[in-house]
Design a protein around this motif. Sequence first.
Motif, PDB file in Angstrom:
ATOM      1  N   LYS A 154     -12.097   3.419  -1.323  1.00  0.00           N
ATOM      2  CA  LYS A 154     -12.071   2.599  -2.542  1.00  0.00           C
ATOM      3  C   LYS A 154     -10.662   2.498  -3.103  1.00  0.00           C
ATOM      4  O   LYS A 154     -10.215   1.423  -3.535  1.00  0.00           O
ATOM      5  CB  LYS A 154     -13.023   3.203  -3.573  1.00  0.00           C
ATOM      6  N   THR A 155      -9.935   3.610  -3.074  1.00  0.00           N
ATOM      7  CA  THR A 155      -8.560   3.613  -3.578  1.00  0.00           C
ATOM      8  C   THR A 155      -7.649   2.759  -2.691  1.00  0.00           C
ATOM      9  O   THR A 155      -6.854   1.957  -3.188  1.00  0.00           O
ATOM     10  CB  THR A 155      -8.020   5.050  -3.627  1.00  0.00           C
ATOM     11  N   GLU A 202     -14.300   7.663  -1.500  1.00  0.00           N
ATOM     12  CA  GLU A 202     -13.407   7.512  -2.650  1.00  0.00           C
ATOM     13  C   GLU A 202     -12.010   7.098  -2.204  1.00  0.00           C
ATOM     14  O   GLU A 202     -11.341   6.304  -2.869  1.00  0.00           O
ATOM     15  CB  GLU A 202     -13.363   8.810  -3.456  1.00  0.00           C
ATOM     16  N   SER A 203     -11.544   7.643  -1.059  1.00  0.00           N
ATOM     17  CA  SER A 203     -10.227   7.260  -0.559  1.00  0.00           C
ATOM     18  C   SER A 203     -10.236   5.808  -0.056  1.00  0.00           C
ATOM     19  O   SER A 203      -9.238   5.098  -0.174  1.00  0.00           O
ATOM     20  CB  SER A 203      -9.786   8.206   0.557  1.00  0.00           C
ATOM     21  N   GLU A 249      -4.433   8.113  -1.073  1.00  0.00           N
ATOM     22  CA  GLU A 249      -4.501   8.971  -2.242  1.00  0.00           C
ATOM     23  C   GLU A 249      -5.788   9.786  -2.249  1.00  0.00           C
ATOM     24  O   GLU A 249      -6.858   9.279  -1.955  1.00  0.00           O
ATOM     25  CB  GLU A 249      -4.439   8.125  -3.517  1.00  0.00           C
ATOM     26  N   ARG A 250      -5.662  11.063  -2.575  1.00  0.00           N
ATOM     27  CA  ARG A 250      -6.853  11.872  -2.757  1.00  0.00           C
ATOM     28  C   ARG A 250      -7.473  11.508  -4.096  1.00  0.00           C
ATOM     29  O   ARG A 250      -6.757  11.216  -5.054  1.00  0.00           O
ATOM     30  CB  ARG A 250      -6.516  13.366  -2.718  1.00  0.00           C
ATOM     31  N   PRO A 251      -8.791  11.527  -4.200  1.00  0.00           N
ATOM     32  CA  PRO A 251      -9.461  11.143  -5.439  1.00  0.00           C
ATOM     33  C   PRO A 251      -8.995  11.966  -6.626  1.00  0.00           C
ATOM     34  O   PRO A 251      -8.713  13.165  -6.504  1.00  0.00           O
ATOM     35  CB  PRO A 251     -10.939  11.399  -5.127  1.00  0.00           C
ATOM     36  N   ALA A 252      -8.923  11.324  -7.792  1.00  0.00           N
ATOM     37  CA  ALA A 252      -8.495  12.035  -8.999  1.00  0.00           C
ATOM     38  C   ALA A 252      -9.445  13.149  -9.372  1.00  0.00           C
ATOM     39  O   ALA A 252      -9.062  14.117 -10.024  1.00  0.00           O
ATOM     40  CB  ALA A 252      -8.369  11.040 -10.159  1.00  0.00           C
ATOM     41  N   GLN A 263       0.840  -1.196   0.000  1.00  0.00           N
ATOM     42  CA  GLN A 263       0.000   0.000   0.000  1.00  0.00           C
ATOM     43  C   GLN A 263       0.872   1.241   0.000  1.00  0.00           C
ATOM     44  O   GLN A 263       1.894   1.297   0.668  1.00  0.00           O
ATOM     45  CB  GLN A 263      -0.897  -0.003   1.244  1.00  0.00           C
ATOM     46  N   SER A 293     -11.653  -1.196  -9.156  1.00  0.00           N
ATOM     47  CA  SER A 293     -10.752  -0.066  -9.427  1.00  0.00           C
ATOM     48  C   SER A 293     -11.497   1.096 -10.041  1.00  0.00           C
ATOM     49  O   SER A 293     -10.924   2.124 -10.267  1.00  0.00           O
ATOM     50  CB  SER A 293      -9.627  -0.506 -10.343  1.00  0.00           C
ATOM     51  N   LYS A 297      -7.805  -1.117  -3.006  1.00  0.00           N
ATOM     52  CA  LYS A 297      -7.156  -1.752  -4.152  1.00  0.00           C
ATOM     53  C   LYS A 297      -5.813  -2.374  -3.759  1.00  0.00           C
ATOM     54  O   LYS A 297      -5.328  -3.282  -4.425  1.00  0.00           O
ATOM     55  CB  LYS A 297      -6.954  -0.735  -5.282  1.00  0.00           C
ATOM     56  N   TYR A 298      -5.221  -1.859  -2.680  1.00  0.00           N
ATOM     57  CA  TYR A 298      -3.915  -2.343  -2.246  1.00  0.00           C
ATOM     58  C   TYR A 298      -4.025  -3.301  -1.061  1.00  0.00           C
ATOM     59  O   TYR A 298      -3.003  -3.724  -0.522  1.00  0.00           O
ATOM     60  CB  TYR A 298      -3.024  -1.149  -1.852  1.00  0.00           C
TER      61      TYR A 298
END
Length: 486
Positions: A231-232, A228-229, A13-16, A8, A486, A235-236
């Motif tokens: 969800k990101t 959103e964070s 990460e902040r959302p794109a 991780q 993702s 992924k890890y």
Amino acid sequence: MNAAAKHQPDLLERPASLLVPTWTKTGLALLYDEHTSNTYDVRLKLMKELLIIQKQDVVCVSGGDSHLNVNGINVEKCTHEEVVHLLRTAGDEVTITVRYLREAPAFLKLPLGSPGPSSDQSSRASSPLFDSGLHLNGNSSNTAPSSPSSPSANEPKYEKRWLDAVSLPLFMARISRRKAGTDKLRSNSFEVIALDGVCTHVLQFCTAAESTDWLQAISTNINDLTQESIKTANKYCSPDDQIVHMGWVCDHLQGGDVELVHSCRFLALRGSSLLVFRSPPILASDWAQAEASFHLCEVLFKVHKLWIAEDCWIQTKFYLGLQQDGELRDSEPFCFSVLVGHGQSFCYSVELGSELVLWEKAFQRAVFMEVQRVRSKSYMCSSQGKILCFTLDFESGFSCSDSISKKTIWKYKFSQLKGSSDDGKTRVKLLFQNSENKQIEMKELEFANLTAVLHCIHSFIAAKVATVDPVFVNNQSLTQKYMCSS
């Protein structure tokens, strides 16, 4: 945490989507500084990732060859507070460059925040000052008196404009309606505190409905960024270490007949645990710094009864999406308790009823996922002087075996449990119905941590019941797919 989490990234990460600024709401409010007791007119601009607070100031928009400087620093676009700060920190000698005005515009004699000159009260009420700034020079009806002689081309022109004073990131921010260190709610007001501690001060509104509207809008943006964070981050993470939900709550410390807000805590439902933090876990290493951790199978979530019996329909309407938070009385906290082992309990509250519903559903989902993952749970116990092993199995139900020989002494399905009673300390009586003769059989057991065992029994039975509800099961599948996608 699971070993798979080692890949991780160091930071959540902040959302794109933060790269694309989008205004979602604007409006006027009052800003109250509790330290100075001063109140200011402000304009709020809400973006998905930012809350911007603007104050009015006078700016020169055209004309004039020289600039107003302090020690060579151009302060034309600085706010009044910034100029004052610059003067205070300029040292023993200060060089100020000013612009000469042939005649001071009339608007400079008005209090900051007042509309410009107009012919009647109605025109003042509709002044564009409250939108994009009042043009104080030119040919409009709201201009200041001009000199008898024609102004030169370099004659300065001024406007009152809304200038950005505070830009507060909403990522992991929190909202508080309560006065610091108390359980008293502010009337029609709240404050927003950023992750780094920067605070908006108290935002005041004219009506409870307007205050609730802004509270909901800001809270929604904060929660969307958190989801959103999550969800990101997921992924890890391995499937067994997923983050289900996290967010800020107020921790209530109970003592005697008085209940006070002790402090704020950040809760996270991740993998097999309920984690309690003093601040959000931003770095990957922060996840190991929780001040408390509890196994989800041994945690019982309980919503406090907010309304008297005849008002219970309000809670139902929250679930159906028919109830707005603004309809509730301002003094009603949205509280829930987390009951853990050895009879311990913690009381938390959130700012909105919709947040309370969100936490309740998240706990149900997290416990269901954990029971599905572990499938069985065993505890050492004693009965009639013998050391036994009590086991909960998601497929087969209850069983008890000899701790040494491992021989099964008795077993029952979940459906055979007809009742139970305990002494609140270590002993419990479980009443099972014999499947053949339909007689009730009592099993008395003693545990070192009875509360944890009872909560685990509740978790397994709740998960078993949930599996026969196709809507619930389908929602869990969709949720897990969303969390891992993702």
